[in-house]
Design an enzyme around this catalytic site. Structure first.
Site, short mmCIF file in Angstrom:
data_model
loop_
_atom_site.label_atom_id
_atom_site.label_comp_id
_atom_site.label_asym_id
_atom_site.label_seq_id
_atom_site.Cartn_x
_atom_site.Cartn_y
_atom_site.Cartn_z
N ASP C 8 40.75 67.77 47.09
CA ASP C 8 39.79 66.95 46.32
C ASP C 8 39.44 65.63 47.03
OD1 ASP C 8 41.70 68.56 44.75
OD2 ASP C 8 40.63 67.88 42.98
N GLU C 39 35.05 67.93 44.09
CA GLU C 39 34.77 67.66 42.68
C GLU C 39 34.83 66.19 42.30
OE1 GLU C 39 37.25 68.72 39.49
OE2 GLU C 39 38.98 67.72 40.31
N ASN C 40 35.43 65.36 43.16
CA ASN C 40 35.53 63.93 42.84
C ASN C 40 34.82 63.05 43.86
OD1 ASN C 40 38.63 65.20 42.35
ND2 ASN C 40 37.68 64.23 40.58
N ASN C 67 37.18 70.97 37.34
CA ASN C 67 36.82 70.52 36.00
C ASN C 67 35.79 69.39 36.01
OD1 ASN C 67 39.22 69.22 37.11
ND2 ASN C 67 39.23 67.98 35.25
N HIS C 68 35.63 68.72 37.13
CA HIS C 68 34.61 67.67 37.22
C HIS C 68 33.27 68.19 37.76
CE1 HIS C 68 37.12 64.36 36.00
NE2 HIS C 68 38.08 64.80 36.75
N HIS C 152 42.17 75.74 41.04
CA HIS C 152 42.12 74.37 40.55
C HIS C 152 42.85 74.31 39.21
CE1 HIS C 152 40.26 70.41 40.86
NE2 HIS C 152 40.11 70.45 39.55
N HIS C 177 43.62 69.81 42.30
CA HIS C 177 43.52 69.12 41.00
C HIS C 177 44.59 68.07 40.76
CE1 HIS C 177 42.50 68.30 36.82
NE2 HIS C 177 43.72 68.56 36.48
N HIS C 179 45.89 66.13 42.94
CA HIS C 179 45.63 65.02 43.87
C HIS C 179 46.89 64.59 44.61
CE1 HIS C 179 41.48 63.69 42.09
NE2 HIS C 179 41.61 65.01 42.12
FE LIG Z 1 40.20 66.44 41.44
FE LIG Z 2 40.30 68.46 38.76
#
Ligand SMILES: [Fe+2]
Ligand SMILES: [Fe+2]
Ligand SMILES: [Fe+2]
Ligand SMILES: [Fe+2]
Ligand SMILES: [Fe+2]
Ligand SMILES: [Fe+2]
Ligand SMILES: [Fe+2]
Ligand SMILES: [Fe+2]
Lengths: 271, 271, 271, 271
Positions: C8, C39-40, C67-68, C152, C177, C179
């Site tokens: 991520d 995703e981030n 999820n983001h 994830h 996910h 991190h």
């Molecule tokens: Fe993430």
């Molecule tokens: Fe995530």
């Protein structure tokens, strides 16, 4: 057509009350089809074949389950051979048993499904998609005369979103699982009768049917406590009565049913 | 003493219905003290000072909140100077505002608290311990004439465990947050009146007060959807009426209150 | 075949580090195919088309999400036309974009999928079933030369159960996910390389990439806090390197990659 | 001062590996104080007095627990008389045992605490507030020579927020519970050594230490499965080594320890 649904039967108090009352209740209401949620009938956790048979004998046409479906493992071989017992429709592929069925009520056909919500519950496939697929093959007023869905879910939001999503396609959508009857019985704009939760059939001087002291201790302490056991005082019978239009299968009226156990009584008018 | 509690007021429909009805309802019921949960009064999310003032002006003696307490940040400076507005008691040390208070109702004193559950909700300090501490300094029938606790929680089990834990120490313990009235109003063995959820004051042709289409879409899709907005049809007013024994502060009777909005009507007998 | 996966990418610090380092890292490792979880990348929440293009330009062959995925709505029209950008495979039917694809790496074909766990995460369809269906149409060493799955998910148990379930059918299964890079890179008995989490590309003097004070305050308080923003110190690049057997597509070796940002350095031997 | 911490010991494989290796590991590292998380030592669930004694005999100075603290009830009377065994500090008032203690290591004093996170875990009192209270009575470099906190939590965000919140007040803050070692050992700006998770001592060819097939089946099916049992292959020993400054109690270096079981080996330099 007259349908009766009774919510989660909890333990001996709940099932004895249902077994004792159902024959007369069925007659009094003129109910032509009766569905009972039995996921807590065996000591609060699951259902045994013997208790299942007793509930059928007392007048249940179909039994539904929920997250406690398999708490008693002996139900698994039983459900394989008993199409009148339903477990959640959106359980994974390969799960024993069935989540829906079409049942005869005299000359009429009634679709019944048990579907489980996901919010604050286990990870499952989408109950909305599963129900959409079900209604793709069963049309209310066309292939079936009535359709009743027991949506077993924690969150009021999910149950209401579900009901609105299928408004017009079922005769009755009724929630279970919280063990508390909601006072919001109504007919939705599309003609589907709805109540957020049917409430349990069990002793309400309890924590959702279980003995108070042990159940409350779980919120006070982080210790292995006493085992939970069902409360054994007088049970209330809680459910929902619906009368449908034979032409469309939609609801003409919905009325809560509450009897005994210290709750305020409720019975459809004129019965 | 006669107490009235109204559940979560949702959006314009809910608050206008409450503001319009409360003066007459108060008179009709002879209610001497009125508590209203206002956590969703501002467009479904939180409360503004202006709406708070309007609810007080309409006859609320105390307003309670819940998980939406701070959705509108302007309530934070307001709550600091307004002891009649309560946020959850078990919020962390240092949180602005108060979670409980003792209020005058003529010559009588009423203890009110707002406490939040933890099951399926945010991580908070224990609501049971916080309430135990509260009752260590306030004795029903001794230092206060009545005590009303709004237990804002998701799970029926937690609300019932809470009620039984404090049975005999409060006049009324009433749940909020599910936005659905429960049909289980009763007086517990120790004398405390209890209803698992008061239900919302809002438009029930909705998903817990919010417009149906957008709210249901959240269960079907994983996409940024339309913003949720309160439903704007006719609101039902939902709450609980309790009459206490002046000698003990315990409940003599409890009755649900439901008015308008398509739900079945409920009003205490003889009013 | 040599594959590189980076976890991520968080905010400006993370993406600038990746964009600066990727060309040289790719060369140094001889990586023939690079997948990056993005995703981030856009201020910690989601991805914009512009940042997506910059990551592709720097040497990413495929970008994955989580999820983001939709935090920045402008990614939705972009993903429709960009097959190299993947969102979770087990999002509901009808979701824009794709969850898997087969991509050319010279003469070779690489299957990449992004799949999301459910434990402690949103309600989704089963990631295990979705992946089973994917492998029903793509055979490692038969229709594709390599297969990489970004799972994830929050829970280490779900990621490990997933990896063992598909051991032998993928070249690499790598979690994202949390991190945080896990120190458990290994080749499973069936030949699939696995690491529970790749870790993030971002500033580790932070709370999972976000500035410490505001992020920690959320655990101390129940108040609307400062908005979360990505930490802006030197970013570490974290990922996983895998070398596959061209005959089977299975892994010959796996090695963690960590560079910069104050973490202990890790690089495959001999590069 | 030299401290060694070993993560969640899982089942027979984990505990036999720890018991066999600890005497030599302790000598090799020159560790003056050893803390071991033992919440899964008894067949994966909890701890028995006998296993606790064996771990102490092998060289553990203190044992910590977590959410599995009471899985074996016989530990409850044992913990009452064994101050070297710690359960989560933020368990409710009245819980047996202690959550923290100050222990002698020769002439030095070491504060050890076991604290549990709340995100995706049980409802508990605030671990941040409990730890703040603990440090109000114990000052690193003043009343104690070293301080080690085992933060047993699911979410990386909570563990990192916790570490930053107490940076400068502990020698080592180390996470447990995910059963996966993180590769992010570092000294925070205030001088506290930190690793998000120590990883488990157990067989990694498993699902967090439990046999693969039964554990994976729980993600595929909603059926009562085989009971979970610990994997019995060669265990890895996972932990963290810290050397502190005797003047301040803060960390001079941190190094991961991983030995055996198919994970990449890690040992502090120069030992
Ligand atoms: Fe993430
Ligand atoms: Fe995530
Ligand atoms: Fe139930
Ligand atoms: Fe249930
Ligand atoms: Fe509310
Ligand atoms: Fe609420
Ligand atoms: Fe553990
Ligand atoms: Fe644990």
């Amino acid at each position: 057509m007259r349908l009766l649904f009774l919510g989660d039967v909890v333990g001996r108090a709940g099932r004895e009350a249902v077994i004792a009352a159902l024959p007369r209740l069925r007659a009094r209401l003129g109910a032509e089809f009766v569905v009972v949620n039995a996921e807590n009938a065996a000591h609060g956790f699951g259902l045994t074949p013997e208790i299942g048979r007793a509930l059928f004998a007392a007048g249940a046409d179909v039994l539904t389950l929920g997250n406690h479906a398999w708490d008693r493992r002996e139900i698994i071989p039983y459900i394989e051979g008993e199409p009148r017992l339903l477990r959640p429709l959106n359980y994974p592929p390969g799960t024993p048993g069935r989540g829906a069925g079409v049942f005869a009520a005299g000359a009429r056909k009634v679709l019944v499904a048990n579907v489980m919500g996901r919010l604050f519950m286990e990870a499952l496939d989408c109950p909305f998609q599963a129900t959409r697929a079900l209604f793709a093959t069963h049309g209310l007023g066309r292939t079936v005369d009535a359709a009743l869905i027991d949506v077993h879910a924690e969150a009021s939001s999910e149950k209401q979103a579900f009901a609105h999503s299928f408004d017009g396609r079922a005769s009755l959508i009724v929630g279970t699982h919280t063990h508390v009857p909601s006072a919001d019985a109504r007919i939705l704009p599309g003609g589907t009768a709805f109540q957020t939760d049917a409430g349990m059939c069990g002793d309400y001087d309890s924590v959702i049917g279980m003995q108070k002291a042990a159940a409350a201790a779980r919120f006070w302490k982080r210790l292995p406590g006493e085992r939970l056991a069902p409360a054994e005082g007088e049970a209330a019978i809680c459910g929902v009565f619906v009368e449908t239009d034979d032409a469309t299968g939609l609801a003409l009226r919905i009325a809560p049913v509450r009897q005994g156990g210290g709750l305020s009584e409720a019975m459809p008018e004129g019965v």
